[in-house]
Design a protein around this motif. Structure first.
Motif, PDB file in Angstrom:
ATOM      1  N   ALA A   1     -18.956  -2.683 -19.877  1.00 26.62           N
ATOM      2  CA  ALA A   1     -18.534  -4.067 -20.120  1.00 26.62           C
ATOM      3  C   ALA A   1     -19.560  -5.048 -19.558  1.00 26.62           C
ATOM      4  CB  ALA A   1     -17.163  -4.303 -19.498  1.00 26.62           C
ATOM      5  N   ARG A   2     -20.132  -4.720 -18.406  1.00 29.66           N
ATOM      6  CA  ARG A   2     -21.141  -5.598 -17.821  1.00 29.66           C
ATOM      7  C   ARG A   2     -22.405  -5.626 -18.671  1.00 29.66           C
ATOM      8  NH1 ARG A   2     -20.430  -3.171 -11.686  1.00 29.66           N
ATOM      9  NH2 ARG A   2     -18.244  -3.879 -11.380  1.00 29.66           N
ATOM     10  N   MET A   3     -22.760  -4.471 -19.219  1.00 30.95           N
ATOM     11  CA  MET A   3     -23.948  -4.418 -20.081  1.00 30.95           C
ATOM     12  C   MET A   3     -23.742  -5.230 -21.353  1.00 30.95           C
ATOM     13  SD  MET A   3     -25.098  -0.428 -19.697  1.00 30.95           S
ATOM     14  CE  MET A   3     -26.463  -0.653 -20.830  1.00 30.95           C
ATOM     15  N   ASP A   4     -22.484  -5.357 -21.779  1.00 33.50           N
ATOM     16  CA  ASP A   4     -22.178  -6.164 -22.967  1.00 33.50           C
ATOM     17  C   ASP A   4     -22.068  -7.644 -22.640  1.00 33.50           C
ATOM     18  OD1 ASP A   4     -22.163  -3.966 -24.588  1.00 33.50           O
ATOM     19  OD2 ASP A   4     -19.992  -3.633 -24.436  1.00 33.50           O
ATOM     20  N   GLY A   5     -22.310  -8.005 -21.391  1.00 31.26           N
ATOM     21  CA  GLY A   5     -22.335  -9.409 -21.010  1.00 31.26           C
ATOM     22  C   GLY A   5     -21.037  -9.943 -20.434  1.00 31.26           C
ATOM     23  N   ALA A   6     -20.114  -9.065 -20.063  1.00 29.66           N
ATOM     24  CA  ALA A   6     -18.833  -9.524 -19.514  1.00 29.66           C
ATOM     25  C   ALA A   6     -19.029 -10.068 -18.102  1.00 29.66           C
ATOM     26  CB  ALA A   6     -17.829  -8.388 -19.499  1.00 29.66           C
ATOM     27  N   THR A   7     -18.446 -11.227 -17.860  1.00 31.21           N
ATOM     28  CA  THR A   7     -18.481 -11.795 -16.512  1.00 31.21           C
ATOM     29  C   THR A   7     -17.440 -11.089 -15.630  1.00 31.21           C
ATOM     30  OG1 THR A   7     -16.872 -13.504 -17.102  1.00 31.21           O
ATOM     31  CG2 THR A   7     -19.200 -14.024 -17.425  1.00 31.21           C
ATOM     32  N   ILE A   8     -17.472 -11.404 -14.353  1.00 30.67           N
ATOM     33  CA  ILE A   8     -16.508 -10.777 -13.431  1.00 30.67           C
ATOM     34  C   ILE A   8     -15.075 -11.124 -13.833  1.00 30.67           C
ATOM     35  CG2 ILE A   8     -15.685 -10.720 -11.053  1.00 30.67           C
ATOM     36  CD1 ILE A   8     -18.528 -11.092 -10.119  1.00 30.67           C
ATOM     37  N   GLY A   9     -14.861 -12.391 -14.196  1.00 22.35           N
ATOM     38  CA  GLY A   9     -13.525 -12.804 -14.604  1.00 22.35           C
ATOM     39  C   GLY A   9     -13.046 -12.070 -15.841  1.00 22.35           C
ATOM     40  N   ARG A  10     -13.914 -11.968 -16.851  1.00 28.35           N
ATOM     41  CA  ARG A  10     -13.540 -11.256 -18.076  1.00 28.35           C
ATOM     42  C   ARG A  10     -13.365  -9.764 -17.826  1.00 28.35           C
ATOM     43  NH1 ARG A  10     -14.103 -13.839 -22.920  1.00 28.35           N
ATOM     44  NH2 ARG A  10     -14.908 -15.975 -22.815  1.00 28.35           N
ATOM     45  N   GLU A  11     -14.160  -9.227 -16.920  1.00 28.18           N
ATOM     46  CA  GLU A  11     -14.021  -7.813 -16.579  1.00 28.18           C
ATOM     47  C   GLU A  11     -12.659  -7.532 -15.955  1.00 28.18           C
ATOM     48  OE1 GLU A  11     -15.894  -4.862 -13.219  1.00 28.18           O
ATOM     49  OE2 GLU A  11     -17.274  -6.235 -14.252  1.00 28.18           O
ATOM     50  N   LEU A  12     -12.229  -8.436 -15.083  1.00 27.41           N
ATOM     51  CA  LEU A  12     -10.927  -8.272 -14.442  1.00 27.41           C
ATOM     52  C   LEU A  12      -9.774  -8.422 -15.429  1.00 27.41           C
ATOM     53  CD1 LEU A  12     -11.369 -10.180 -11.052  1.00 27.41           C
ATOM     54  CD2 LEU A  12     -10.800  -7.774 -11.326  1.00 27.41           C
ATOM     55  N   ILE A  13      -9.877  -9.444 -16.290  1.00 30.51           N
ATOM     56  CA  ILE A  13      -8.751  -9.782 -17.171  1.00 30.51           C
ATOM     57  C   ILE A  13      -8.678  -8.877 -18.387  1.00 30.51           C
ATOM     58  CG2 ILE A  13      -7.756 -11.601 -18.619  1.00 30.51           C
ATOM     59  CD1 ILE A  13      -8.999 -13.629 -16.673  1.00 30.51           C
ATOM     60  N   TYR A  14      -9.821  -8.625 -19.034  1.00 30.61           N
ATOM     61  CA  TYR A  14      -9.812  -7.943 -20.323  1.00 30.61           C
ATOM     62  C   TYR A  14     -10.125  -6.444 -20.264  1.00 30.61           C
ATOM     63  CZ  TYR A  14      -9.821 -12.693 -22.150  1.00 30.61           C
ATOM     64  OH  TYR A  14      -9.496 -14.001 -22.427  1.00 30.61           O
ATOM     65  N   VAL A  15     -10.670  -5.982 -19.159  1.00 29.80           N
ATOM     66  CA  VAL A  15     -11.034  -4.564 -19.060  1.00 29.80           C
ATOM     67  C   VAL A  15     -10.196  -3.844 -18.009  1.00 29.80           C
ATOM     68  CG1 VAL A  15     -12.897  -2.906 -18.694  1.00 29.80           C
ATOM     69  CG2 VAL A  15     -13.379  -5.102 -19.794  1.00 29.80           C
ATOM     70  N   LEU A  16     -10.259  -4.331 -16.774  1.00 31.96           N
ATOM     71  CA  LEU A  16      -9.599  -3.625 -15.676  1.00 31.96           C
ATOM     72  C   LEU A  16      -8.074  -3.727 -15.757  1.00 31.96           C
ATOM     73  CD1 LEU A  16      -9.956  -2.078 -12.996  1.00 31.96           C
ATOM     74  CD2 LEU A  16      -9.933  -4.290 -11.841  1.00 31.96           C
ATOM     75  N   THR A  17      -7.573  -4.939 -15.935  1.00 33.38           N
ATOM     76  CA  THR A  17      -6.117  -5.140 -15.925  1.00 33.38           C
ATOM     77  C   THR A  17      -5.387  -4.339 -16.994  1.00 33.38           C
ATOM     78  OG1 THR A  17      -6.398  -7.344 -14.957  1.00 33.38           O
ATOM     79  CG2 THR A  17      -4.279  -6.865 -16.014  1.00 33.38           C
ATOM     80  N   PRO A  18      -5.829  -4.355 -18.276  1.00 31.82           N
ATOM     81  CA  PRO A  18      -5.112  -3.547 -19.281  1.00 31.82           C
ATOM     82  C   PRO A  18      -5.107  -2.055 -18.979  1.00 31.82           C
ATOM     83  CG  PRO A  18      -6.532  -5.168 -20.347  1.00 31.82           C
ATOM     84  CD  PRO A  18      -6.888  -5.167 -18.896  1.00 31.82           C
ATOM     85  N   MET A  19      -6.170  -1.542 -18.372  1.00 37.28           N
ATOM     86  CA  MET A  19      -6.246  -0.115 -18.079  1.00 37.28           C
ATOM     87  C   MET A  19      -5.360   0.272 -16.892  1.00 37.28           C
ATOM     88  SD  MET A  19     -10.284   0.712 -18.562  1.00 37.28           S
ATOM     89  CE  MET A  19      -9.979   2.432 -18.234  1.00 37.28           C
ATOM     90  N   ALA A  20      -5.057  -0.697 -16.029  1.00 35.68           N
ATOM     91  CA  ALA A  20      -4.285  -0.400 -14.824  1.00 35.68           C
ATOM     92  C   ALA A  20      -2.863  -0.953 -14.907  1.00 35.68           C
ATOM     93  CB  ALA A  20      -4.996  -0.981 -13.605  1.00 35.68           C
ATOM     94  N   ILE A  21      -2.383  -1.213 -16.111  1.00 39.13           N
ATOM     95  CA  ILE A  21      -1.037  -1.792 -16.263  1.00 39.13           C
ATOM     96  C   ILE A  21       0.044  -0.941 -15.586  1.00 39.13           C
ATOM     97  CG2 ILE A  21       0.780  -2.196 -17.972  1.00 39.13           C
ATOM     98  CD1 ILE A  21      -1.237  -3.607 -19.690  1.00 39.13           C
ATOM     99  N   PRO A  22       0.048   0.390 -15.758  1.00 35.69           N
ATOM    100  CA  PRO A  22       1.086   1.171 -15.049  1.00 35.69           C
ATOM    101  C   PRO A  22       1.057   0.985 -13.543  1.00 35.69           C
ATOM    102  CG  PRO A  22       0.019   2.505 -16.730  1.00 35.69           C
ATOM    103  CD  PRO A  22      -0.786   1.251 -16.617  1.00 35.69           C
TER     104      PRO A  22
END
Length: 276
Positions: free
Chosen positions: A174-195
């Motif tokens: 995600a970082r290589m695709d240009g995701a910022t820290i905020g977007r990484e938290l909201i759109y990548v990390l959070t959906p994967m850790a929903i349980p």
């Protein structure tokens, strides 16, 4: 080689689980039954289990004597507010510790957890004086703040454990695709850790809802939650077991319903990452 499970083992294990479950649930069942008894029947010896005069008089008395909705609203605001604030603080904190660890990360986590080992009464006097000087006594804001701080170490520890199970390669992609820290938290990390997030939120909500020490010492009337509502039925004249049981049943009913409907999500979150 897989161990063979016989029918006898299944029956014994199932019976043992039912017995253990009943033993754990029995005090709650007894409390609910006592709430439908008269005061004389609640004190009767030997006690009656099912064959007694059922009455809803205690619930009527509790409603007339106390403002249940006011206390329930306070519990909802205090528990919900402290949980949401704790999650907002814990998610980035756990993320930084899980994916950008330092040599002191484990020491910091241990130090945070060690704050839960001290009895709350040890800091009651300074906390009370601080709240008195700041005008936070008997306020929802004060209770939200103290419950958030009290449960924050557990929330960060749980989220740290869940985040460690997420592959770092996904975040690096995600970082290589240009995701910022905020977007990484909201759109990548959070959906994967929903349980894991859901189970942490539910557990924190239950802990905040059931907190009695701080709510009893830092609130009296305006911000008093359901724990204070229950304690009001303990008087110098003695304990009214039937009324106390009715008040306790009303106090645990909301969180019991929430826990019942979210038990699958809670179990799923607590076992998140257990099987690879």
């Amino acid at each position: 080689m897989a161990r063979k499970v016989t029918g006898r083992h299944v029956v014994i294990s199932t019976a043992g689980a039912w017995i253990a479950g009943f033993v754990i649930f029995f005090p709650i069942l007894w409390m609910v039954l006592a709430s439908f008894k008269t005061e004389l029947e609640a004190f009767a010896t030997p006690p009656s289990f099912l064959f007694f005069h059922w009455t809803t008089e205690n619930y009527v008395t509790v409603q007339e004597r106390s403002d249940y909705l006011h206390h329930a609203l306070n519990s909802l605001i205090v528990a919900g507010g402290s949980t949401l604030i704790a999650m907002l603080i814990a998610i980035p904190a756990a993320w930084s510790m899980a994916f950008s660890p330092t040599k002191r990360t484990k020491d910091i986590l241990l130090w945070m957890l060690s704050t839960k080992m001290m009895p709350p009464v040890g800091v009651l006097v300074p906390i009370y004086l601080i709240y008195k000087n700041l005008g936070l006594l008997d306020t929802r804001t004060g209770l939200v703040f103290i419950l958030c701080l009290g449960n924050l170490p557990i929330v960060i520890w749980m989220l740290f454990t869940y985040f460690k199970e997420i592959p770092k390669d996904i975040l690096e992609a995600a970082r290589m695709d240009g995701a910022t820290i905020g977007r990484e938290l909201i759109y990548v990390l959070t959906p994967m850790a929903i349980p894991g997030l859901a189970s942490t939120l539910l557990l924190n909500l239950i802990l905040a809802w059931n907190e009695a020490f701080w709510t009893l010492n830092l609130s009296t009337l305006e911000a008093a939650p359901l724990t204070t509502f229950i304690a009001s039925y303990s008087s110098p004249e003695g304990l009214f077991w039937a009324r106390l049981s009715a008040a306790s049943t009303l106090a645990i009913a909301p969180i019991l319903i929430i826990g019942w409907f979210s038990q699958k999500q809670l179990v799923r979150g607590l076992t998140f990452g257990a099987v690879k």
